[in-house]
Design an enzyme around this catalytic site. Structure first.
Site, PDB file in Angstrom:
ATOM      1  N   LYS A  25      47.141  40.263  31.490  1.00 46.02           N
ATOM      2  CA  LYS A  25      47.227  39.116  32.406  1.00 46.02           C
ATOM      3  C   LYS A  25      47.116  37.807  31.638  1.00 46.02           C
ATOM      4  O   LYS A  25      47.919  36.892  31.849  1.00 46.02           O
ATOM      5  CB  LYS A  25      46.109  39.241  33.449  1.00 46.02           C
ATOM      6  CG  LYS A  25      46.110  38.173  34.509  1.00 46.02           C
ATOM      7  CD  LYS A  25      45.500  38.686  35.803  1.00 46.02           C
ATOM      8  CE  LYS A  25      43.988  38.662  35.816  1.00 46.02           C
ATOM      9  NZ  LYS A  25      43.424  37.329  36.016  1.00 46.02           N
TER      10      LYS A  25
ATOM     11  N   ASP B  54      35.390  40.326  31.695  1.00 45.41           N
ATOM     12  CA  ASP B  54      36.051  40.821  32.907  1.00 45.41           C
ATOM     13  C   ASP B  54      35.761  42.287  33.187  1.00 45.41           C
ATOM     14  O   ASP B  54      36.123  42.804  34.238  1.00 45.41           O
ATOM     15  CB  ASP B  54      37.572  40.649  32.778  1.00 45.41           C
ATOM     16  CG  ASP B  54      37.965  39.184  32.813  1.00 45.41           C
ATOM     17  OD1 ASP B  54      37.202  38.374  33.390  1.00 45.41           O
ATOM     18  OD2 ASP B  54      39.024  38.834  32.264  1.00 45.41           O
TER      19      ASP B  54
ATOM     20  N   GLY C  96      42.351  31.733  38.854  1.00 40.19           N
ATOM     21  CA  GLY C  96      41.574  30.717  38.143  1.00 40.19           C
ATOM     22  C   GLY C  96      42.226  30.343  36.822  1.00 40.19           C
ATOM     23  O   GLY C  96      42.229  29.178  36.410  1.00 40.19           O
TER      24      GLY C  96
ATOM     25  N   GLN D 117      39.271  29.875  29.024  1.00 36.63           N
ATOM     26  CA  GLN D 117      40.106  29.061  29.911  1.00 36.63           C
ATOM     27  C   GLN D 117      39.914  27.582  29.624  1.00 36.63           C
ATOM     28  O   GLN D 117      40.880  26.817  29.573  1.00 36.63           O
ATOM     29  CB  GLN D 117      39.775  29.363  31.368  1.00 36.63           C
ATOM     30  CG  GLN D 117      40.137  30.799  31.744  1.00 36.63           C
ATOM     31  CD  GLN D 117      39.853  31.116  33.193  1.00 36.63           C
ATOM     32  OE1 GLN D 117      39.222  30.347  33.905  1.00 36.63           O
ATOM     33  NE2 GLN D 117      40.311  32.274  33.628  1.00 36.63           N
TER      34      GLN D 117
ATOM     35  N   LYS E 298      32.980  34.193  39.103  1.00 36.38           N
ATOM     36  CA  LYS E 298      34.320  34.783  38.975  1.00 36.38           C
ATOM     37  C   LYS E 298      34.937  34.873  40.376  1.00 36.38           C
ATOM     38  O   LYS E 298      34.512  34.167  41.269  1.00 36.38           O
ATOM     39  CB  LYS E 298      34.225  36.148  38.291  1.00 36.38           C
ATOM     40  CG  LYS E 298      33.810  36.048  36.816  1.00 36.38           C
ATOM     41  CD  LYS E 298      34.890  35.388  35.982  1.00 36.38           C
ATOM     42  CE  LYS E 298      34.524  35.274  34.524  1.00 36.38           C
ATOM     43  NZ  LYS E 298      35.487  34.479  33.761  1.00 36.38           N
TER      44      LYS E 298
ATOM     45  N   ARG F 134      35.707  28.078  43.198  1.00 39.46           N
ATOM     46  CA  ARG F 134      35.377  28.253  41.783  1.00 39.46           C
ATOM     47  C   ARG F 134      35.255  26.913  41.056  1.00 39.46           C
ATOM     48  O   ARG F 134      35.921  25.940  41.393  1.00 39.46           O
ATOM     49  CB  ARG F 134      36.406  29.180  41.137  1.00 39.46           C
ATOM     50  CG  ARG F 134      36.318  30.549  41.793  1.00 39.46           C
ATOM     51  CD  ARG F 134      37.217  31.534  41.189  1.00 39.46           C
ATOM     52  NE  ARG F 134      36.865  31.824  39.811  1.00 39.46           N
ATOM     53  CZ  ARG F 134      37.612  32.561  39.013  1.00 39.46           C
ATOM     54  NH1 ARG F 134      38.742  33.074  39.465  1.00 39.46           N
ATOM     55  NH2 ARG F 134      37.241  32.790  37.785  1.00 39.46           N
TER      56      ARG F 134
HETATM   57  C1  S3P Z   1      40.722  34.287  30.851  1.00 36.20           C
HETATM   58  C2  S3P Z   1      39.470  33.986  30.395  1.00 36.20           C
HETATM   59  C3  S3P Z   1      38.242  34.488  31.012  1.00 36.20           C
HETATM   60  C4  S3P Z   1      38.519  35.665  31.941  1.00 36.20           C
HETATM   61  C5  S3P Z   1      39.704  35.435  32.820  1.00 36.20           C
HETATM   62  C6  S3P Z   1      40.945  35.184  31.997  1.00 36.20           C
HETATM   63  C7  S3P Z   1      41.881  33.704  30.160  1.00 36.20           C
HETATM   64  O1  S3P Z   1      37.643  33.466  31.777  1.00 36.20           O
HETATM   65  O2  S3P Z   1      37.378  35.933  32.724  1.00 36.20           O
HETATM   66  O3  S3P Z   1      39.924  36.575  33.634  1.00 36.20           O
HETATM   67  O4  S3P Z   1      43.007  34.189  30.375  1.00 36.20           O
HETATM   68  O5  S3P Z   1      41.692  32.748  29.413  1.00 36.20           O
HETATM   69  P1  S3P Z   1      36.661  32.385  31.072  1.00 36.20           P
HETATM   70  O6  S3P Z   1      37.408  31.857  29.951  1.00 36.20           O
HETATM   71  O7  S3P Z   1      36.402  31.354  32.120  1.00 36.20           O
HETATM   72  O8  S3P Z   1      35.463  33.158  30.724  1.00 36.20           O
END
Ligand code: S3P
Length: 752
Positions: free
Chosen positions: A333, A626, A406, A481, A653, A434
């Site tokens: 993803k 995750d 998110g 993220q 989350k 969120r």
């Molecule tokens: C993700 C980073 C993670 C993860 C999310 C996907 C990403 O979140 O939990 O499902 O693709 O950068 P955080 O970076 O907020 O921990």
């Protein structure tokens, strides 16, 4: 006060106009026992006779003034142009409590007609429009099920009687329709685009073709396309004549907009402009698919779907024993999101394979289409992105709706903060809760203008600022993220540095390098110089370790099991789940390790193992962020206590994953206790085959919770039901069939 029909039938309903809609309404009233007597009124005696013969009406009456006397409800379903005349004829004979409603396809003119006849719209007049029908007409065309699962729009005006509106609503709902309230103007605008314009075009196209010298041949050879497109040209001409006149302004507005776009498409065809043509066709194809998704009531990329009845899916699991076989789970993803984002702002065409066709990644893909990028696919995981370069994105036609995702919102916030247009990012109920302050705050330090909802929640209203300044930002939390958001904004600034409190997934950095951008990584510090051009490339997306995790745990906790998970991304910033499970005693081997497009990949062989409880090392938390819900399921099957600390991120989350998992585990008979930043789980130990009792758990619409409790069924003593599972489609749309394939006894039930 009119009578309210909730529970008992009306005495007398008068239906004026016994065509398709009127006769279907009458049939519905009869079928569901909603009234004692139906009086039918029509101009033609033969229609009335047919109505009586067919048993659609009980009484036929040509004289409207006699018909409506003593009626509880009068339903107008004649051509809309006759509304004013009919209303003035019946006005003197309507009882004080008689409800009047109609089925006209235009509502503004009906309201105006009522005002002219009565001085003001009577309180018992509830205009309505069932969005149902067919090209067929006449009393014999009606069916009692015509309105089943269709929408009926009611447009009551201010001062209307709530009881009257309730009665009309109750009747429609009893016939299986979904009632929506709207103001007349909005109704007319929407219908002009979705119904009136298509009818005008169908009539016009058939007429043009029929005039042609070759028309006989054209009709003789007209196959699917012509037939499909022009089916509605067989509709009743008088009715449609009336509708176009009644909704003249809104229809013309929609027609003008269409004419302009058609001229552009003509030009693209004339000049052979493939980019423009593909742009129109791919956007239209996606919108059409999207439209079917809404009609099938799946929550996906559309605000309306939230107010409509979202699809409710429950998983029902029978206790399982062993799992076996091999699987390639769907694409990663995180990498899928990034492939669209970077492909869009690159120069040239980016070919993607293994793209995850889940709702979250599709939300990103749709957003970039809305930002003017031509994207072909996805088709069996293949996508082609026609990059527009760093400065080629265009203002979207409206807010960008990002569903449950998110990642889409946080990454797009960074990119869009630097554009020369404004945009608002919205999402579903879960996303709206969120925290977005974590991206808004550092972006503001770079000069971005972002308004958030209360406490930093979405929507994010971003006023683009093409001259952002670089910052050096020590992140207060370990978040890939946030890091990625700032690096994307940093592409438009001078020099941007992000310092991580702990390592997080580095897909953005790796993929930027793949696109030819130099990214400097020293220990916990990542630096990027802005202004670098991204050059399109090919991307092969590995299977998602976060989705594979459900089967890693399944293969571990189920007895006598062995499962091979192929082509899984094993980027070291994502393999915390393997490390944690191995510390607990899991038997996981990495086979055939290789590099695919800058990402490490391996096949994972997992065999059953007896697990023991552990203190999960805090350093592994961001690397397994995750996967904790399913790790908790493994912990419940382990011998002794497992303790997680330093994981407060899990509370923000898609759901509060600490509380929701603790509640679910407890309801399945496991000793689990939520703590502010983690959880304590007293594993039942491996001596026992059954760790979980039968029971029902609420996933709170969180995909990973739903899938985790499905895995728990492998060690349960009875049936487990998991509620609210539709969002599994956000990350792993084929979960149920893959799970069945390896031996998990799961069925998904649509409980709408
Ligand atoms: C993700 C980073 C993670 C993860 C999310 C996907 C990403 O979140 O939990 O499902 O693709 O950068 P955080 O970076 O907020 O921990």
């Amino acid at each position: 006060m009119p009578k309210v029909v909730l529970g008992r039938p009306l005495s007398k309903v008068v239906i004026i106009g016994l065509g398709l809609i009127g006769s279907s309404f009458a049939r519905g009233l009869k079928k569901w026992g909603l009234c004692e007597e139906i009086v039918g009124c029509a101009r033609s005696s033969s229609t009335l006779e047919k109505g009586l013969d067919l048993g659609v009406i009980d009484t036929a009456e040509k004289d409207l003034s006699l018909a409506v006397q003593g009626a509880d409800l009068v339903f107008l379903s004649m051509p809309i142009g006759a509304t004013e005349k009919i209303l003035s004829t019946i006005a003197p004979y309507l009882g004080e409590n008689t409800i009047v409603t109609d089925a006209g396809s235009v509502k503004g003119c009906v309201v105006e007609a009522a005002k002219r006849v009565f001085g003001e719209v009577p309180e018992n007049f509830i205009p309505g429009h069932p969005i149902a029908g067919s090209e067929k007409s006449g009393v014999d065309a009606g069916t009692s099920g015509l309105f089943l699962h269709h929408k009926v729009i009611l447009t009551p005006v201010s001062g209307h009687s709530p009881e009257a509106a309730l009665t009309v609503t109750a009747l429609w709902e009893a016939m299986g329709a979904n009632v929506i309230l709207m103001d007349p103007g909005t109704h007319d605008k929407i219908l002009a685009a979705t119904s009136h314009l298509p009818h005008l075009l169908a009539y016009s196209l058939v007429d043009t073709m029929a005039k042609d010298d070759e028309s006989l041949d054209i009709f003789r050879y007209a196959a699917g396309g012509f037939r499909d497109f022009t089916r509605i040209a067989a509709s009743d001409p008088t009715m449609w004549h009336d509708i176009f006149l009644a909704n003249r302004a809104a229809t013309l507005e929609a027609l003008d907009e269409f004419t302009e776009d058609l001229a552009l498409l003509r030009k693209a065809v004339d000049t052979g402009n493939s980019q423009d043509m593909l742009g129109v066709f791919t956007r239209a194809q996606a919108a059409r698919e999207h439209f079917s998704t809404i009609l099938s009531q799946r929550a996906y990329l559309e605000k309306m779907s939230e107010s409509m009845n979202e699809k409710q899916i429950e998983f029902i699991l029978q206790p399982g024993s062993k799992v076996s076989g091999k699987l390639r789970v769907t694409g990663d993803k995180s990498i899928s999101h990034r492939s669209i984002i970077l492909g869009s702002i690159a120069e040239g065409e980016t070919d993607i394979e293994g793209f995850l066709e889940g709702e979250d990644a599709l939300a990103t893909l749709q957003a970039f289409r809305d930002l003017g990028v031509v994207i072909e696919g996805p088709h069996q995981g293949r996508v082609k992105v026609y990059g527009v370069g760093l400065h080629g994105l265009k203002a979207p036609p409206g807010d960008l709706y990002l569903g449950n995702s998110g990642t889409s919102m946080r990454l797009l916030a960074g990119l869009l903060a630097a554009q020369d247009f404004s945009v608002t990012l919205t999402g579903d109920k879960s996303l709206t809760k969120r925290p977005m302050g974590r991206v808004a705050t550092p972006l503001r330090l770079m000069g971005a203008q972002i308004d958030t909802g209360q406490d930093g929640s979405p929507p994010l209203a971003i006023k683009g600022n093409p001259s952002l300044s670089g910052i050096e930002y020590p992140m207060p939390m370990a978040s890939a993220q946030v890091k990625s958001c700032l690096l994307l904004a940093g592409l438009y600034a001078d020099s941007t540095t992000v310092i991580e409190p702990a390592p997080t997934r580095d897909h953005t950095e790796r993929m930027l390098r793949g696109f030819g951008v130099s990214v400097d990584q020293r220990g916990d510090t990542v630096t990027l110089q802005g202004g670098q051009t991204l050059k399109a490339c090919s991307i092969d997306i590995p299977a998602d370790i976060s989705s594979a995790a459900f089967f890693i745990v399944a293969g571990t906790i189920a007895k006598d099991s062995e499962i091979l998970l192929e082509h899984v991304g094993v980027n070291p910033t994502r393999t915390g789940v393997i490390d944690i499970l191995r510390l607990m005693g899991a038997n996981i081997s990495l086979l055939n390790e290789r590099q695919v497009g800058g990402e490490p990949v391996a096949d994972l062989l997992v065999k059953s193992a007896d697990l023991k409880g552990i203190d999960i090392p805090e350093a592994l938390v961001p690397l397994a962020i995750d996967e904790f819900p399913v790790i908790f399921v493994a912990a419940a099957c382990a011998q002794g206590p497992t303790c997680l600390r330093g994981a407060e991120e899990l509370r923000v989350k898609e759901s509060d994953r600490i509380q929701v998992m603790a509640d679910g585990l407890v309801s399945l008979g496991v000793d689990a206790q939520a703590t502010p930043d983690g959880i304590l789980i007293n594993g039942k130990g491996d001596g026992q085959a059954n760790v979980f009792t039968e029971g029902t758990v609420e996933s709170h619409g969180d995909h990973r919770i739903a899938m985790s409790f499905s895995v728990a069924s492998l060690r349960s003593s009875g049936e487990i039901r998991v509620l609210n599972c539709a969002n599994v489609a956000t990350s792993f749309p084929s979960f149920v069939s893959e799970a069945q394939k390896v031996g998990i006894q799961i069925i998904a039930k649509d409980v709408q």
